[in-house]
Design a protein around this motif. Structure first.
Motif, mmCIF file in Angstrom:
data_model
loop_
_atom_site.group_PDB
_atom_site.id
_atom_site.type_symbol
_atom_site.label_atom_id
_atom_site.label_comp_id
_atom_site.label_asym_id
_atom_site.label_seq_id
_atom_site.Cartn_x
_atom_site.Cartn_y
_atom_site.Cartn_z
ATOM 1 N N LEU A 68 31.991 41.391 50.851
ATOM 2 C CA LEU A 68 32.484 40.315 49.997
ATOM 3 C C LEU A 68 32.381 40.762 48.545
ATOM 4 C CD1 LEU A 68 33.486 37.447 49.547
ATOM 5 C CD2 LEU A 68 31.113 36.674 49.594
ATOM 6 N N ILE A 69 33.525 40.956 47.902
ATOM 7 C CA ILE A 69 33.576 41.375 46.503
ATOM 8 C C ILE A 69 33.916 40.153 45.653
ATOM 9 C CG2 ILE A 69 34.576 42.991 44.860
ATOM 10 C CD1 ILE A 69 35.534 44.664 47.242
ATOM 11 N N ILE A 70 33.120 39.893 44.628
ATOM 12 C CA ILE A 70 33.396 38.810 43.694
ATOM 13 C C ILE A 70 33.624 39.442 42.318
ATOM 14 C CG2 ILE A 70 32.553 36.692 42.624
ATOM 15 C CD1 ILE A 70 30.976 36.103 45.083
ATOM 16 N N ALA A 71 34.867 39.433 41.867
ATOM 17 C CA ALA A 71 35.223 39.988 40.560
ATOM 18 C C ALA A 71 35.064 38.896 39.516
ATOM 19 C CB ALA A 71 36.651 40.528 40.577
ATOM 20 N N ASP A 72 34.154 39.105 38.585
ATOM 21 C CA ASP A 72 33.768 38.075 37.629
ATOM 22 C C ASP A 72 34.710 38.085 36.421
ATOM 23 O OD1 ASP A 72 32.391 36.024 36.507
ATOM 24 O OD2 ASP A 72 30.738 37.246 35.765
ATOM 25 N N GLY A 73 35.919 37.601 36.639
ATOM 26 C CA GLY A 73 36.858 37.468 35.531
ATOM 27 C C GLY A 73 37.903 38.575 35.507
ATOM 28 N N MET A 74 38.973 38.288 34.795
ATOM 29 C CA MET A 74 40.045 39.274 34.618
ATOM 30 C C MET A 74 39.658 40.187 33.456
ATOM 31 S SD MET A 74 41.862 38.179 37.070
ATOM 32 C CE MET A 74 43.348 39.147 36.884
ATOM 33 N N VAL A 75 38.746 41.091 33.727
ATOM 34 C CA VAL A 75 38.159 41.943 32.704
ATOM 35 C C VAL A 75 38.609 43.373 32.939
ATOM 36 C CG1 VAL A 75 36.014 42.736 31.639
ATOM 37 C CG2 VAL A 75 36.180 40.405 32.543
ATOM 38 N N LYS A 76 38.975 44.052 31.862
ATOM 39 C CA LYS A 76 39.365 45.456 31.940
ATOM 40 C C LYS A 76 38.273 46.286 31.275
ATOM 41 C CE LYS A 76 43.653 46.409 31.270
ATOM 42 N NZ LYS A 76 44.962 46.662 30.625
ATOM 43 N N GLY A 77 37.594 47.100 32.071
ATOM 44 C CA GLY A 77 36.498 47.911 31.571
ATOM 45 C C GLY A 77 36.984 49.052 30.683
ATOM 46 N N ALA A 78 36.037 49.639 29.967
ATOM 47 C CA ALA A 78 36.373 50.748 29.072
ATOM 48 C C ALA A 78 36.909 51.928 29.866
ATOM 49 C CB ALA A 78 35.134 51.166 28.272
ATOM 50 N N GLY A 79 38.061 52.454 29.445
ATOM 51 C CA GLY A 79 38.669 53.592 30.120
ATOM 52 C C GLY A 79 39.488 53.243 31.340
ATOM 53 N N ASN A 80 39.620 51.947 31.679
ATOM 54 C CA ASN A 80 40.397 51.530 32.844
ATOM 55 C C ASN A 80 41.778 51.058 32.419
ATOM 56 O OD1 ASN A 80 38.156 52.038 34.446
ATOM 57 N ND2 ASN A 80 37.454 49.907 34.395
ATOM 58 N N ASN A 81 42.753 51.361 33.243
ATOM 59 C CA ASN A 81 44.111 50.886 33.004
ATOM 60 C C ASN A 81 44.383 49.566 33.708
ATOM 61 O OD1 ASN A 81 44.732 53.226 31.498
ATOM 62 N ND2 ASN A 81 45.224 54.349 33.384
ATOM 63 N N LEU A 82 43.530 49.221 34.667
ATOM 64 C CA LEU A 82 43.686 47.993 35.441
ATOM 65 C C LEU A 82 42.453 47.126 35.256
ATOM 66 C CD1 LEU A 82 45.011 49.527 38.802
ATOM 67 C CD2 LEU A 82 46.380 48.565 36.935
ATOM 68 N N THR A 83 42.621 45.830 35.500
ATOM 69 C CA THR A 83 41.476 44.934 35.486
ATOM 70 C C THR A 83 40.646 45.161 36.751
ATOM 71 O OG1 THR A 83 42.706 43.164 36.580
ATOM 72 C CG2 THR A 83 42.762 43.235 34.159
ATOM 73 N N THR A 84 39.434 44.634 36.742
ATOM 74 C CA THR A 84 38.550 44.833 37.899
ATOM 75 C C THR A 84 39.152 44.269 39.179
ATOM 76 O OG1 THR A 84 36.613 44.822 36.444
ATOM 77 C CG2 THR A 84 36.243 44.400 38.782
ATOM 78 N N PRO A 85 39.720 43.042 39.208
ATOM 79 C CA PRO A 85 40.351 42.574 40.451
ATOM 80 C C PRO A 85 41.502 43.463 40.908
ATOM 81 C CG PRO A 85 39.954 40.732 38.966
ATOM 82 C CD PRO A 85 39.687 41.983 38.184
ATOM 83 N N GLU A 86 42.284 43.980 39.969
ATOM 84 C CA GLU A 86 43.390 44.860 40.358
ATOM 85 C C GLU A 86 42.876 46.165 40.953
ATOM 86 O OE1 GLU A 86 46.630 43.376 36.963
ATOM 87 O OE2 GLU A 86 45.398 45.173 36.633
ATOM 88 N N ILE A 87 41.771 46.671 40.421
ATOM 89 C CA ILE A 87 41.175 47.881 40.998
ATOM 90 C C ILE A 87 40.700 47.615 42.420
ATOM 91 C CG2 ILE A 87 39.266 49.514 40.794
ATOM 92 C CD1 ILE A 87 39.448 49.239 37.790
#
Length: 365
Positions: A249-268
Motif C-alpha cells: 500500500l503506497i500513500i503518496a502525500d501530495g502532488m509533490v515533485k522532488g528535487a531532480g525529478n521530472n514527474l511527481t511522486t504519484p506519477e513515479i
C-alpha cells in the motif's frame, strides 16, 4: 568565646561537663517522613527486581521450552522443523515438488490429509494438469466442489478488458455462480481461469502448523526519487511471503515533485504499476477528512489498484513475482489547485488513511 581567646578551652570543657545534666535528641516530622518514604521505596524497588529475576529464571527453566511446542512431537522432529523454517527461503523461485506441499497430492490434486511440509514455495508446480491453470499453492481441483472456494476471490480478465465492463471490477459478493453455470461454465473444468489475480490458498493452508496472516506493507512517499522508491518496492515485492497474503500500500502525500525529478511522486509510483483494475485515466478523486485546519481539512485522493511492475535492470526476471499494489495519491481539494504542494497533509494523515481503510475492511464503517 572568652575562654577560647584566653587559651582556657580546657577549663571551658570542664565547666560544660559539670553543668550538663543531659540532652534531648529529637527529629522533626519531615525528617521522619523522609526516612519512612526512603526505606519503603528501597524495599519496593528491591522487591520488584527480585520478583522479575525470579520470574525470568522460572520462565527460562520451566516455561520457555513449552512455547511453540507441538503435541506428539519428539525433540528430533522439532529440531528438523526448526531447520526447515530456518532454510525455507533457499531458492524460493524453484518450483517445489507437489509431495512437499501440505495441500497438494502427488497427482497435483489437493489432499485432505495434513502433513508437515518440508518446504514452502510460491511458484508454479512442475506437474501441471492440462486444461486447468495452477494456483500459487497447487492445482485447482475441478473434480470436486472445492473449486468455488479457490476461485471465488476475484473474477478473471480476458483479453485485457478494462473499464466499466471489466470482470475484475466486480467483487466476489456480486459474482453469481448460478448465472455463470447457465452460461456453459459447467462444461468447462475451470470455470474461472485465474489470469489477473493472485488466488487465495485453501483456508486450511497452514505452513509449519501456523496460519498465515494477511499483511499490508505500508510505504509513505513524499518527494522520493525513482531510485529510492524502486529500491524500497523491490525489497518488499521480492520477499518470500506469499503474494496471496501480501499487499503493498503506497500513500503518496501530495502532488509533490522532488528535487531532480521530472514527474511527481504519484506519477513515479504509477510507472511502477501494471495490470490496473481501473485504467489510471479513469480513476476519480474522492474526498476525505484530513488532519489539517481550515479548508485543508477537506482533502481528496485517487486510489489506483494493480500489480507491481518490476524493472529488469534491478530485479532479474526469474525473481519477479505477481504482487498486488494499491496506490493512494492525495491530490488536494479544488481550492489548493494552484498551491505548490496540493494534497500534502503529512505522514500522520497517511496513517489515518490506512486506519480508515482497515476500519472499512474489518468493521464496514
Amino acid at each position: 568565646m572568652l575562654l577560647t581567646h584566653t587559651n582556657q578551652a580546657n577549663l571551658g570543657r570542664c565547666l560544660e561537663d559539670i553543668v550538663r545534666v543531659g540532652f534531648i535528641d529529637t527529629n522533626s516530622i519531615g525528617c521522619v517522613a523522609s526516612s519512612v518514604v526512603l526505606y519503603i521505596s528501597l524495599i519496593f524497588i528491591i522487591s520488584v527486581v527480585a520478583i522479575r529475576f525470579i520470574m525470568a529464571v522460572m520462565f527460562q527453566w520451566f516455561f520457555s521450552w513449552k512455547l511453540g511446542n507441538f503435541p506428539r512431537e519428539t525433540y528430533e522432529q522439532r529440531m528438523a522443523r526448526l531447520a526447515e523454517i530456518e532454510n525455507w527461503t533457499s531458492n524460493i523461485y524453484h518450483p517445489a515438488p507437489s509431495e512437499y506441499r501440505s495441500n497438494v497430492g502427488k497427482n497435483g490434486i489437493r489432499s485432505k490429509t495434513k502433513f508437515l511440509p518440508s518446504r514452502l514455495r510460491f511458484t508454479q508446480l512442475e506437474n501441471l494438469k492440462p486444461g486447468c491453470p495452477n494456483t500459487t499453492y497447487g492445482m485447482l481441483d475441478s473434480s470436486s466442489s472445492n473449486w468455488k472456494r479457490s476461485t471465488m476471490y476475484a473474477a478473471s480478465v480476458k483479453g485485457g478488458q478494462k473499464g466499466a465492463d471489466s470482470p475484475s471490477r466486480y467483487s466476489r459478493s456480486t459474482t453469481s455462480f448460478g448465472d455463470s453455470a447457465k452460461g456453459g461454465f459447467l462444461d468447462n473444468p475451470c470455470p474461472f481461469p485465474l489470469h489477473n489475480v493472485v488466488p487465495q490458498p485453501p483456508p486450511d493452508f497452514e505452513p509449519f502448523n501456523f496460519p498465515l496472516a494477511h499483511t499490508i506493507c505500508l510505504v509513505t512517499a513524499y518527494s522520493e526519487s525513482v531510485e529510492g522508491l524502486r529500491t524500497t518496492l523491490d525489497s518488499l515485492a521480492t520477499t518470500d511471503y506469499p503474494n496471496s497474503h501480501k499487499l503493498i500500500l503506497i500513500i503518496a502525500d501530495g502532488m509533490v515533485k522532488g528535487a531532480g525529478n521530472n514527474l511527481t511522486t504519484p506519477e513515479i509510483c504509477l510507472t511502477m504499476m501494471k495490470e490496473f483494475v481501473i485504467a489510471p485515466n479513469e480513476v476519480k478523486p474522492h474526498s476525505y477528512v484530513a488532519i489539517a485546519d481550515g479548508h485543508k481539512r477537506h482533502n481528496m485522493a485517487k486510489v489506483y489498484a494493480g500489480f507491481y511492475d518490476y524493472d529488469n535492470a534491478t530485479v532479474e526476471r526469474s525473481k519477479q513475482q505477481h504482487v498486488p499494489v494499491v496506490l493512494v495519491a492525495k491530490c488536494g481539494n479544488p481550492l489548493e489547485a494552484n498551491d505548490s504542494k496540493p494534497g500534502n497533509r503529512g505522514k500522520r494523515d497517511s496513517q489515518i488513511v490506512l486506519m480508515g481503510f482497515l476500519q472499512k475492511v474489518m468493521f464496514d464503517e
